[in-house]
Scaffold this motif. Structure first.
Motif, PDB file in Angstrom:
ATOM      1  N   LEU A 225      15.224 -18.639 -13.409  1.00  0.00           N
ATOM      2  CA  LEU A 225      14.651 -18.073 -12.045  1.00  0.00           C
ATOM      3  C   LEU A 225      15.765 -18.114 -11.038  1.00  0.00           C
ATOM      4  O   LEU A 225      16.788 -18.893 -10.957  1.00  0.00           O
ATOM      5  CB  LEU A 225      13.406 -18.774 -11.790  1.00  0.00           C
ATOM      6  CG  LEU A 225      13.319 -20.319 -11.681  1.00  0.00           C
ATOM      7  CD1 LEU A 225      12.307 -20.627 -10.567  1.00  0.00           C
ATOM      8  CD2 LEU A 225      13.359 -21.247 -12.788  1.00  0.00           C
ATOM      9  N   PHE A 226      15.505 -17.569 -10.010  1.00  0.00           N
ATOM     10  CA  PHE A 226      16.391 -17.373  -8.657  1.00  0.00           C
ATOM     11  C   PHE A 226      15.459 -17.666  -7.534  1.00  0.00           C
ATOM     12  O   PHE A 226      14.488 -17.080  -7.320  1.00  0.00           O
ATOM     13  CB  PHE A 226      17.069 -15.995  -8.585  1.00  0.00           C
ATOM     14  CG  PHE A 226      17.801 -15.675 -10.016  1.00  0.00           C
ATOM     15  CD1 PHE A 226      19.082 -15.862  -9.991  1.00  0.00           C
ATOM     16  CD2 PHE A 226      17.343 -15.077 -10.973  1.00  0.00           C
ATOM     17  CE1 PHE A 226      19.858 -15.687 -10.861  1.00  0.00           C
ATOM     18  CE2 PHE A 226      18.038 -14.719 -12.137  1.00  0.00           C
ATOM     19  CZ  PHE A 226      19.435 -14.961 -11.999  1.00  0.00           C
ATOM     20  N   PHE A 227      16.037 -18.329  -6.453  1.00  0.00           N
ATOM     21  CA  PHE A 227      15.105 -18.444  -5.285  1.00  0.00           C
ATOM     22  C   PHE A 227      16.366 -19.095  -4.203  1.00  0.00           C
ATOM     23  O   PHE A 227      17.451 -19.645  -4.599  1.00  0.00           O
ATOM     24  CB  PHE A 227      14.179 -19.479  -5.452  1.00  0.00           C
ATOM     25  CG  PHE A 227      14.406 -20.844  -5.915  1.00  0.00           C
ATOM     26  CD1 PHE A 227      14.500 -21.991  -4.980  1.00  0.00           C
ATOM     27  CD2 PHE A 227      14.356 -21.171  -7.182  1.00  0.00           C
ATOM     28  CE1 PHE A 227      14.701 -23.106  -5.194  1.00  0.00           C
ATOM     29  CE2 PHE A 227      14.483 -22.490  -7.735  1.00  0.00           C
ATOM     30  CZ  PHE A 227      14.815 -23.605  -6.698  1.00  0.00           C
ATOM     31  N   ALA A 324       5.862 -25.735  -5.514  1.00  0.00           N
ATOM     32  CA  ALA A 324       5.748 -24.381  -5.192  1.00  0.00           C
ATOM     33  C   ALA A 324       7.219 -23.715  -4.745  1.00  0.00           C
ATOM     34  O   ALA A 324       8.146 -24.500  -4.017  1.00  0.00           O
ATOM     35  CB  ALA A 324       4.709 -24.448  -4.102  1.00  0.00           C
ATOM     36  N   LEU A 325       7.197 -22.463  -4.759  1.00  0.00           N
ATOM     37  CA  LEU A 325       8.410 -21.659  -4.562  1.00  0.00           C
ATOM     38  C   LEU A 325       8.006 -20.452  -3.702  1.00  0.00           C
ATOM     39  O   LEU A 325       7.103 -19.746  -4.035  1.00  0.00           O
ATOM     40  CB  LEU A 325       9.038 -21.324  -5.990  1.00  0.00           C
ATOM     41  CG  LEU A 325       9.671 -22.557  -6.750  1.00  0.00           C
ATOM     42  CD1 LEU A 325      10.196 -22.078  -8.119  1.00  0.00           C
ATOM     43  CD2 LEU A 325      10.809 -23.333  -6.035  1.00  0.00           C
ATOM     44  N   THR A 326       9.151 -19.945  -2.945  1.00  0.00           N
ATOM     45  CA  THR A 326       9.037 -19.110  -2.091  1.00  0.00           C
ATOM     46  C   THR A 326       9.452 -17.877  -2.619  1.00  0.00           C
ATOM     47  O   THR A 326      10.712 -17.522  -2.771  1.00  0.00           O
ATOM     48  CB  THR A 326       9.541 -19.140  -0.652  1.00  0.00           C
ATOM     49  OG1 THR A 326       8.786 -20.383  -0.080  1.00  0.00           O
ATOM     50  CG2 THR A 326       9.044 -18.085   0.445  1.00  0.00           C
ATOM     51  N   TYR A 327       8.750 -16.973  -3.247  1.00  0.00           N
ATOM     52  CA  TYR A 327       9.049 -15.622  -3.678  1.00  0.00           C
ATOM     53  C   TYR A 327      10.193 -15.714  -4.640  1.00  0.00           C
ATOM     54  O   TYR A 327      11.564 -15.099  -4.437  1.00  0.00           O
ATOM     55  CB  TYR A 327       9.294 -14.496  -2.601  1.00  0.00           C
ATOM     56  CG  TYR A 327       9.230 -12.960  -2.994  1.00  0.00           C
ATOM     57  CD1 TYR A 327       7.908 -12.515  -2.993  1.00  0.00           C
ATOM     58  CD2 TYR A 327      10.333 -12.284  -3.560  1.00  0.00           C
ATOM     59  CE1 TYR A 327       7.707 -11.313  -3.275  1.00  0.00           C
ATOM     60  CE2 TYR A 327      10.114 -11.105  -3.860  1.00  0.00           C
ATOM     61  CZ  TYR A 327       8.878 -10.527  -3.937  1.00  0.00           C
ATOM     62  OH  TYR A 327       8.503  -9.092  -4.215  1.00  0.00           O
ATOM     63  N   PRO A 328      10.264 -16.417  -5.736  1.00  0.00           N
ATOM     64  CA  PRO A 328      11.335 -16.576  -6.646  1.00  0.00           C
ATOM     65  C   PRO A 328      11.339 -15.221  -7.477  1.00  0.00           C
ATOM     66  O   PRO A 328      10.246 -14.536  -7.759  1.00  0.00           O
ATOM     67  CB  PRO A 328      11.080 -17.598  -7.757  1.00  0.00           C
ATOM     68  CG  PRO A 328       9.513 -17.776  -7.389  1.00  0.00           C
ATOM     69  CD  PRO A 328       9.260 -17.334  -6.187  1.00  0.00           C
ATOM     70  N   THR A 397       1.977  -6.393 -13.318  1.00  0.00           N
ATOM     71  CA  THR A 397       1.052  -7.321 -12.559  1.00  0.00           C
ATOM     72  C   THR A 397      -0.392  -6.813 -12.037  1.00  0.00           C
ATOM     73  O   THR A 397      -1.390  -7.709 -11.800  1.00  0.00           O
ATOM     74  CB  THR A 397       1.792  -7.995 -11.596  1.00  0.00           C
ATOM     75  OG1 THR A 397       2.493  -6.989 -10.453  1.00  0.00           O
ATOM     76  CG2 THR A 397       2.832  -8.829 -11.749  1.00  0.00           C
ATOM     77  N   SER A 398      -0.391  -5.397 -11.863  1.00  0.00           N
ATOM     78  CA  SER A 398      -1.574  -4.915 -11.223  1.00  0.00           C
ATOM     79  C   SER A 398      -2.534  -4.794 -12.157  1.00  0.00           C
ATOM     80  O   SER A 398      -3.405  -4.519 -11.887  1.00  0.00           O
ATOM     81  CB  SER A 398      -0.940  -3.284 -10.511  1.00  0.00           C
ATOM     82  OG  SER A 398      -0.730  -2.593 -11.580  1.00  0.00           O
ATOM     83  N   GLN A 399      -2.140  -4.890 -13.553  1.00  0.00           N
ATOM     84  CA  GLN A 399      -2.929  -5.013 -14.578  1.00  0.00           C
ATOM     85  C   GLN A 399      -3.450  -6.412 -15.220  1.00  0.00           C
ATOM     86  O   GLN A 399      -3.732  -6.303 -16.208  1.00  0.00           O
ATOM     87  CB  GLN A 399      -2.482  -3.913 -15.708  1.00  0.00           C
ATOM     88  CG  GLN A 399      -2.201  -2.560 -15.422  1.00  0.00           C
ATOM     89  CD  GLN A 399      -3.111  -1.656 -14.798  1.00  0.00           C
ATOM     90  OE1 GLN A 399      -4.155  -1.666 -15.515  1.00  0.00           O
ATOM     91  NE2 GLN A 399      -3.106  -1.256 -13.908  1.00  0.00           N
ATOM     92  N   GLY A 400      -3.169  -7.319 -14.223  1.00  0.00           N
ATOM     93  CA  GLY A 400      -3.118  -8.551 -14.766  1.00  0.00           C
ATOM     94  C   GLY A 400      -2.161  -9.240 -15.676  1.00  0.00           C
ATOM     95  O   GLY A 400      -2.301 -10.307 -16.254  1.00  0.00           O
ATOM     96  N   GLY A 401      -1.164  -8.416 -15.644  1.00  0.00           N
ATOM     97  CA  GLY A 401       0.174  -9.105 -16.504  1.00  0.00           C
ATOM     98  C   GLY A 401       1.198  -9.676 -15.827  1.00  0.00           C
ATOM     99  O   GLY A 401       1.097 -10.183 -14.678  1.00  0.00           O
ATOM    100  N   SER A 402       2.120  -9.903 -16.396  1.00  0.00           N
ATOM    101  CA  SER A 402       3.411 -10.827 -15.627  1.00  0.00           C
ATOM    102  C   SER A 402       4.610  -9.729 -15.379  1.00  0.00           C
ATOM    103  O   SER A 402       5.506 -10.425 -14.873  1.00  0.00           O
ATOM    104  CB  SER A 402       3.764 -11.709 -16.829  1.00  0.00           C
ATOM    105  OG  SER A 402       2.746 -12.607 -17.027  1.00  0.00           O
ATOM    106  N   VAL A 403       4.308  -8.638 -15.434  1.00  0.00           N
ATOM    107  CA  VAL A 403       5.752  -7.711 -15.180  1.00  0.00           C
ATOM    108  C   VAL A 403       5.748  -7.131 -13.930  1.00  0.00           C
ATOM    109  O   VAL A 403       4.914  -6.488 -13.333  1.00  0.00           O
ATOM    110  CB  VAL A 403       5.900  -6.576 -16.307  1.00  0.00           C
ATOM    111  CG1 VAL A 403       6.999  -5.565 -16.050  1.00  0.00           C
ATOM    112  CG2 VAL A 403       5.851  -7.161 -17.585  1.00  0.00           C
ATOM    113  N   SER A 404       6.816  -7.423 -12.844  1.00  0.00           N
ATOM    114  CA  SER A 404       7.072  -6.904 -11.718  1.00  0.00           C
ATOM    115  C   SER A 404       8.192  -5.774 -12.038  1.00  0.00           C
ATOM    116  O   SER A 404       8.209  -4.836 -11.183  1.00  0.00           O
ATOM    117  CB  SER A 404       7.518  -7.844 -10.700  1.00  0.00           C
ATOM    118  OG  SER A 404       6.589  -8.961 -10.503  1.00  0.00           O
ATOM    119  N   VAL A 438       4.888 -18.635  -5.961  1.00  0.00           N
ATOM    120  CA  VAL A 438       4.301 -19.500  -7.043  1.00  0.00           C
ATOM    121  C   VAL A 438       3.989 -20.890  -6.423  1.00  0.00           C
ATOM    122  O   VAL A 438       4.607 -21.245  -5.603  1.00  0.00           O
ATOM    123  CB  VAL A 438       5.067 -19.515  -8.530  1.00  0.00           C
ATOM    124  CG1 VAL A 438       5.299 -18.119  -8.968  1.00  0.00           C
ATOM    125  CG2 VAL A 438       6.209 -20.399  -8.154  1.00  0.00           C
ATOM    126  N   GLY A 439       2.555 -21.230  -7.068  1.00  0.00           N
ATOM    127  CA  GLY A 439       2.217 -22.430  -6.527  1.00  0.00           C
ATOM    128  C   GLY A 439       2.833 -23.770  -7.337  1.00  0.00           C
ATOM    129  O   GLY A 439       3.610 -23.229  -8.319  1.00  0.00           O
TER     130      GLY A 439
END
Length: 470
Positions: A225-227, A324-328, A397-404, A438-439
């Motif tokens: 991940l990247f943040f 918690a992370l800000t927009y990773p 993600t709009s369908q409840g998935g994990s893909v942005s 993410v929390g």
């Protein structure tokens, strides 16, 4: 970026950090550099090596590569915090030139123990266990009277027994071992995860073809991940960091500490967790001798083969436990494939549209094809005649998935390397990205990885869509 390959979706200029000679440190030691809270405790660590001095031999611990290279090297034994801090205490290297008739080095939390002279502090292990650490084991040779050190990841050496005193807690390493693989087979697929590299998936073999490129510890099939941390891009990586040139002996490379690995043949599931390290440790005061460990992170996978009885289809569940992370941007996951796989497709599983993608650059982390399935779908990277391919499927993600977003990269031709082997520079890459805040605590992100012909993969993606997989 190292000269031997390409790593991620951005270029990184690396600067060698000079090795620091060991010097006698005060009991309190140097203070750790102050860091912002984003990402929690980032621990700069010393690598400890075990070397054999003289004919006895005297097993000696060193954190100094110049000293290491003067003697036969057993390999890395531990990562240990470089700096003093709360919940840590100094670990000293002591020396007695005439102990039981010979020179002896001994590691101790007591300066001057048993009349030994104190040389310097090797580092500052924890006084109680934190994630991924194990007791620091000091050993004694009842045959020669020599003291040594043992990693929890190796068996006892002849005549050496573990001493009972507590010497703190550190992350154990794998000496001079490059691969320690745990395998699972189901649905015609065999996977192997490498303990040395935090449990990252090292091999995926189907119908006699091994798909994964393992040039350095930023490749494999893994998550990262990247943040933003202190205005610098942090990059916790499941497998390890940039100091992982395959031409180096294994004891010079930095793999992420392994926290847990479990293989359950009944459920066809393999679970791994690492304590990730930053891919570019010199961004935070580490470097070639000093990995940067995200102590408050756990990163890994639960991968289930033969998902739903579909054979070479696996559910890949990225598991992240973190502050918690800000927009990773979280890779859920990413995979580097051998350069035999050099044709690139997107597949919309709702409209059942397969599209070959050729209009993107090569040889650069900044040149990639970006695509987001409007509902459900995936990206496919195939060989020339489309008989073999690896693909990843997911839901928006709009369908409840994990893909942005999904991306594909081409590190083939144009001066970016040749060869189609597991350790060649040339490769192809796909990435599934999840963007957004993410929390704290555990998060899980689903995707599905599969291998077969392009036609077979379209059929499996259609089935996953019909099942509402998300």
């Amino acid at each position: 970026m190292n000269s031997f390959g390409f790593r991620r979706r951005r270029r990184v200029a690396l600067a060698l950090v000079p090795a620091l000679a060991g010097t006698l440190l005060a009991a309190l030691g140097p203070a750790a550099p102050a860091r912002a809270a984003e990402g929690g405790d980032l621990v700069i660590a010393n690598v400890l090596w075990r070397v054999a001095v003289g004919s006895r031999p005297d097993l000696m611990t060193t954190n100094n590569p110049a000293e290491r290279d003067q003697f036969p090297v057993d390999g890395q034994t531990h990562y240990v915090p470089k700096y003093a801090g709360s919940g840590r205490s100094a670990l000293y290297r002591l020396h007695n030139p005439n102990w039981n008739g010979g020179s002896d080095h001994m590691d101790s939390r007591i300066a001057g123990e048993a009349g030994f002279g104190t040389e310097y502090a090797l580092g500052y292990p924890y006084t109680s266990q934190v994630a991924g650490t194990q007791p620091y084991l000091r050993t004694f040779n009842g045959c020669t009277g020599d003291h040594g050190t043992r990693s929890q990841n190796e068996g006892p050496k002849s005549c050496y027994g573990d001493e009972s005193a507590s010497y703190g807690y550190a992350w154990p390493r794998y000496l001079n071992t490059a691969t320690s693989l745990a395998s699972l087979s189901a649905g015609g697929v065999t996977i192997s995860s490498n303990r040395v590299t935090g449990g990252a998936l090292w091999n995926w073999t189907y119908n006699g073809t091994q798909y994964i490129n393992n040039l350095d510890y930023g490749r494999q099939l893994q998550s990262s991940l990247f943040f933003s941390r202190d205005g610098v891009t942090a990059n916790p990586t499941e497998a390890g960091d940039t100091w992982s040139n395959p031409a180096w002996p294994a004891y010079r490379r930095h793999g992420s500490p392994l926290l847990a690995l479990n293989t359950d043949t009944a459920s066809k599931t393999q679970s791994t967790r690492s304590v990730p390290i930053d891919f570019v440790p010199q961004n935070f005061g580490g470097g070639e001798q000093n990995p940067a460990i995200y102590r408050d992170f756990q990163l890994g996978k639960d991968i289930t083969l033969d998902w739903g009885g579909l054979g070479p289809v696996a559910r890949y569940q990225t598991v992240l436990n973190s502050p918690a992370l800000t927009y990773p941007g979280i890779e859920v996951p990413t995979a580097y494939l051998r350069a035999e796989f050099n044709r690139y497709f997107t597949y919309d599983a709702v409209s059942q549209t397969l599209t070959e993608r050729t209009n993107f650059g090569q040889c650069s982390d900044a040149s990639y094809f970006s695509w987001t399935p409007p509902n459900r779908g995936g990206v496919i990277i195939a060989n020339a005649d489309l008989t073999k391919a690896m693909a990843v499927y997911g839901a928006n993600t709009s369908q409840g998935g994990s893909v942005s977003e999904m991306r594909m990269y081409k590190f083939i031709g144009g001066g970016c390397g040749t060869g189609t082997g597991e350790f060649d520079i040339a490769s192809s890459k796909f990435t599934v990205l999840r963007h957004g805040n993410v929390g704290a605590g555990e998060k899980r992100f689903n995707s599905w990885v599969m291998t077969g012909s392009v036609g077979q993969i379209q059929g499996w993606m259609n089935t996953l869509r019909s099942w509402g997989a998300a």
